[in-house]
Design a protein around this motif. Structure first.
Motif, PDB file in Angstrom:
ATOM      1  N   LEU A 122      -7.870 -56.383  42.242  1.00 14.04           N
ATOM      2  CA  LEU A 122      -8.492 -55.797  43.429  1.00 14.04           C
ATOM      3  C   LEU A 122      -8.792 -54.319  43.212  1.00 14.04           C
ATOM      4  O   LEU A 122      -9.804 -53.801  43.684  1.00 14.04           O
ATOM      5  N   GLN A 123      -7.908 -53.625  42.494  1.00 16.52           N
ATOM      6  CA  GLN A 123      -8.127 -52.210  42.207  1.00 16.52           C
ATOM      7  C   GLN A 123      -9.012 -52.002  40.975  1.00 16.52           C
ATOM      8  O   GLN A 123      -9.851 -51.102  40.956  1.00 16.52           O
ATOM      9  N   LEU A 124      -8.801 -52.833  39.958  1.00 22.09           N
ATOM     10  CA  LEU A 124      -9.501 -52.620  38.693  1.00 22.09           C
ATOM     11  C   LEU A 124     -10.865 -53.315  38.631  1.00 22.09           C
ATOM     12  O   LEU A 124     -11.653 -53.025  37.736  1.00 22.09           O
ATOM     13  N   GLY A 125     -11.126 -54.225  39.556  1.00 21.46           N
ATOM     14  CA  GLY A 125     -12.416 -54.900  39.566  1.00 21.46           C
ATOM     15  C   GLY A 125     -12.403 -56.166  38.713  1.00 21.46           C
ATOM     16  O   GLY A 125     -11.406 -56.545  38.110  1.00 21.46           O
ATOM     17  N   LYS A 126     -13.554 -56.811  38.635  1.00 24.63           N
ATOM     18  CA  LYS A 126     -13.666 -58.115  37.974  1.00 24.63           C
ATOM     19  C   LYS A 126     -14.043 -58.008  36.502  1.00 24.63           C
ATOM     20  O   LYS A 126     -14.200 -59.023  35.826  1.00 24.63           O
ATOM     21  N   GLY A 127     -14.183 -56.788  35.987  1.00 16.87           N
ATOM     22  CA  GLY A 127     -14.597 -56.606  34.605  1.00 16.87           C
ATOM     23  C   GLY A 127     -13.467 -56.817  33.620  1.00 16.87           C
ATOM     24  O   GLY A 127     -12.373 -57.292  33.958  1.00 16.87           O
ATOM     25  N   GLY A 128     -13.731 -56.455  32.373  1.00 19.88           N
ATOM     26  CA  GLY A 128     -12.736 -56.635  31.326  1.00 19.88           C
ATOM     27  C   GLY A 128     -12.951 -55.637  30.210  1.00 19.88           C
ATOM     28  O   GLY A 128     -13.709 -54.674  30.339  1.00 19.88           O
ATOM     29  N   SER A 129     -12.273 -55.886  29.080  1.00 26.57           N
ATOM     30  CA  SER A 129     -12.394 -54.979  27.948  1.00 26.57           C
ATOM     31  C   SER A 129     -11.947 -55.685  26.681  1.00 26.57           C
ATOM     32  O   SER A 129     -11.002 -56.482  26.693  1.00 26.57           O
ATOM     33  N   THR A 130     -12.616 -55.373  25.593  1.00 32.83           N
ATOM     34  CA  THR A 130     -12.110 -55.743  24.278  1.00 32.83           C
ATOM     35  C   THR A 130     -11.136 -54.663  23.821  1.00 32.83           C
ATOM     36  O   THR A 130     -11.038 -53.594  24.426  1.00 32.83           O
ATOM     37  N   ALA A 131     -10.428 -54.946  22.726  1.00 31.90           N
ATOM     38  CA  ALA A 131      -9.485 -53.965  22.193  1.00 31.90           C
ATOM     39  C   ALA A 131      -9.248 -54.222  20.720  1.00 31.90           C
ATOM     40  O   ALA A 131      -9.155 -55.376  20.284  1.00 31.90           O
ATOM     41  N   VAL A 132      -9.151 -53.142  19.966  1.00 34.92           N
ATOM     42  CA  VAL A 132      -8.602 -53.219  18.611  1.00 34.92           C
ATOM     43  C   VAL A 132      -7.585 -52.099  18.490  1.00 34.92           C
ATOM     44  O   VAL A 132      -7.879 -50.938  18.796  1.00 34.92           O
ATOM     45  N   THR A 133      -6.353 -52.453  18.123  1.00 36.02           N
ATOM     46  CA  THR A 133      -5.283 -51.467  17.989  1.00 36.02           C
ATOM     47  C   THR A 133      -4.774 -51.465  16.550  1.00 36.02           C
ATOM     48  O   THR A 133      -4.735 -52.511  15.885  1.00 36.02           O
ATOM     49  N   ALA A 134      -4.378 -50.301  16.084  1.00 37.84           N
ATOM     50  CA  ALA A 134      -3.799 -50.175  14.747  1.00 37.84           C
ATOM     51  C   ALA A 134      -2.574 -49.274  14.839  1.00 37.84           C
ATOM     52  O   ALA A 134      -2.651 -48.178  15.395  1.00 37.84           O
ATOM     53  N   ILE A 135      -1.455 -49.742  14.318  1.00 36.98           N
ATOM     54  CA  ILE A 135      -0.221 -48.970  14.296  1.00 36.98           C
ATOM     55  C   ILE A 135       0.143 -48.707  12.838  1.00 36.98           C
ATOM     56  O   ILE A 135       0.320 -49.646  12.051  1.00 36.98           O
ATOM     57  N   LEU A 136       0.221 -47.439  12.488  1.00 37.01           N
ATOM     58  CA  LEU A 136       0.568 -47.027  11.131  1.00 37.01           C
ATOM     59  C   LEU A 136       2.021 -46.568  11.124  1.00 37.01           C
ATOM     60  O   LEU A 136       2.390 -45.637  11.845  1.00 37.01           O
ATOM     61  N   ILE A 137       2.853 -47.226  10.326  1.00 33.72           N
ATOM     62  CA  ILE A 137       4.283 -46.929  10.294  1.00 33.72           C
ATOM     63  C   ILE A 137       4.616 -46.155   9.030  1.00 33.72           C
ATOM     64  O   ILE A 137       4.478 -46.671   7.912  1.00 33.72           O
ATOM     65  N   ASN A 138       5.010 -44.899   9.231  1.00 38.93           N
ATOM     66  CA  ASN A 138       5.438 -44.029   8.128  1.00 38.93           C
ATOM     67  C   ASN A 138       4.409 -43.942   7.004  1.00 38.93           C
ATOM     68  O   ASN A 138       4.765 -43.750   5.836  1.00 38.93           O
TER      69      ASN A 138
END
Length: 284
Positions: A122-138
């Motif tokens: 209701l607050q964010l609306g009916k849309g969406g989003s793609t995502a690509v995440t990368a976590i680099l450890i040390n």
């Protein structure tokens, strides 16, 4: 190994974000000088507000250095992408098994975040989003997760290797149909889930959620002496450039901020009209 006290501090204080502006940003590790990163965003020609968000930074957690990098490409509004920018990494770091089984932690955090987004529709609306995440450890291990068509590409000895998976509707047609959905393929248009969405996986999209998954594909890459840099970018770049073209375009540009800007400028010169966000992480 990080103790319970440190994990609690992470839960309370972790918040990693980058402002929404067609802007450039660069940074470098205080502790691993061989790791540097830069980012750039550019609004496209569509008649709506900028829908791309990104995260690009390094954090010390006890004795561990984490590189947190992400591209969020919103559709039908920018609120879901903004929510991801503010909350997805927090949810990942809150997972109790983050340091013991990061793949499970990522899947659980993606699912948890998508559930939060749907509950706040209701607050964010009916849309969406793609995502690509990368976590680099040390500076040694890179864990990439994605839903949708934003992409992560690594260069090793000048050769491009895609670490993410483009979740195209035609690729997952059987799965979508098994859930009661369909994939349209009209002349002059791209395949779409239920004739609407051009990706098979995404956050949000409440009206399509029965047919659109938020489960990420995950890849783990060792950062060895052959690894030169990683590019993360929204599909506004990849629509007009191949993985190898992108790698070749910046292989001699040592400054990651300048490299990210160069990639976007090149995409614009090739007539890309979409919003574009780009991160470059260098390992040398």
């Amino acid at each position: 190994m990080i103790g319970r006290e440190i994990l609690n501090k992470m839960k309370e204080k972790a918040c990693f974000s980058t402002p929404l502006t067609p802007d450039a940003k660069k940074g470098g590790s205080k502790f691993s000088k061989h790791v540097t990163h830069g980012s750039h965003l550019m609004k496209g020609k569509a008649n709506h507000a900028m829908e791309d968000y990104l995260v690009s930074e390094l954090k010390m957690i006890d004795e561990n250095e984490l590189g947190l990098f992400a591209i969020y490409d919103g559709h039908m509004g920018h609120d879901v992408a903004n929510y991801l920018q503010l909350h997805l990494f927090n949810n990942i770091l809150k997972q109790s098994d983050f340091w013991t089984d990061i793949k499970i932690a990522l899947k659980n955090a993606y699912q948890k975040t998508d559930k939060e987004i749907l509950e706040k529709s209701l607050q964010l609306g009916k849309g969406g989003s793609t995502a690509v995440t990368a976590i680099l450890i040390n500076g040694q291990k890179l864990i990439v997760a994605n839903v949708g068509d934003s992409r992560a590409v690594i260069s090793k000895k000048g050769v491009a290797n895609q670490l993410s998976v483009d979740h195209e509707p035609s690729r997952e047609k059987k799965l979508i149909e098994s859930k009661g959905g369909f994939v349209s393929n009209l002349p002059g248009d791209v395949p779409r889930v239920d004739g609407q969405l051009a990706v098979a996986r995404a956050f949000g999209d409440k009206s399509l959620k029965r047919h659109v998954s938020s489960e990420p594909d995950i890849a783990v890459e060792t950062i060895d002496d052959d690894a030169e840099f990683v590019i993360l970018a929204s599909d506004g770049l990849w629509k007009v450039m191949s993985n190898q073209e992108a790698v070749d375009s910046i292989k001699t540009i040592k400054d990651p901020h300048a490299a990210a800007k160069h990639l976007i400028d090149e995409a614009l010169s090739r007539k890309s009209k979409d919003d574009i966000s780009c991160i470059v992480v260098r390992f040398q």
